[in-house]
Design a protein around this motif. Sequence first.
Motif, PDB file in Angstrom:
ATOM      1  N   MET A  58       0.837  -1.208   0.000  1.00  0.00           N
ATOM      2  CA  MET A  58       0.000   0.000   0.000  1.00  0.00           C
ATOM      3  C   MET A  58       0.872   1.258   0.000  1.00  0.00           C
ATOM      4  N   VAL A  76      -4.999   5.671   3.833  1.00  0.00           N
ATOM      5  CA  VAL A  76      -5.499   4.357   3.424  1.00  0.00           C
ATOM      6  C   VAL A  76      -5.683   3.532   4.692  1.00  0.00           C
ATOM      7  N   HIS A  78      -7.597  -0.102   5.905  1.00  0.00           N
ATOM      8  CA  HIS A  78      -8.340  -1.296   5.495  1.00  0.00           C
ATOM      9  C   HIS A  78      -8.610  -2.142   6.725  1.00  0.00           C
ATOM     10  N   ILE A 113      -4.911  -1.239  -5.135  1.00  0.00           N
ATOM     11  CA  ILE A 113      -4.964  -2.065  -3.921  1.00  0.00           C
ATOM     12  C   ILE A 113      -5.714  -3.359  -4.203  1.00  0.00           C
ATOM     13  N   VAL A 117      -2.541  -5.921  -3.594  1.00  0.00           N
ATOM     14  CA  VAL A 117      -2.201  -6.022  -2.170  1.00  0.00           C
ATOM     15  C   VAL A 117      -2.709  -7.349  -1.586  1.00  0.00           C
TER      16      VAL A 117
END
Length: 136
Positions: A58, A76, A78, A113, A117
């Motif tokens: 990321m 960012v 998550h 992403i 990722v």
Amino acid sequence: MIALTKDPIDLGSAYKFLQADGAGAIDLFLGVVRDNTSARSVDRLEYEAYDRMAISEMQKIVDEAHRRWPILRCLVIHRTGLLRIGEMAVLIGVSTPHRADAFEATRYIIDTIKQTVPIWKKEVFSDGEVWVNATP
């Protein structure tokens, strides 16, 4: 700021982080858990990540976004773990002087992403489950 968390994402704190005097635009993408996929009713999602590698990947994406657009601030976050319908799974935030750059950078970040990722999503249904979006 880049993070993986099992905790709910605080939208207010994210917005405060993204504010900058030179920002004419703050773009936020909120990925939320929906109640269906491919005509099947979803009970919940479960996310797993290879944390160290996910953060590193990321960061590379955010670094590339900074090279392409005049980003003032970027965020960012998550989620991992079990998420219920309506919960926020991911937040991407970008502040730039102008809106077009904010829109483009945000889309680039979330799309990349999803492609690269190591975060995996399991969709859980009343009659089974399936892993989706498995990345390297």
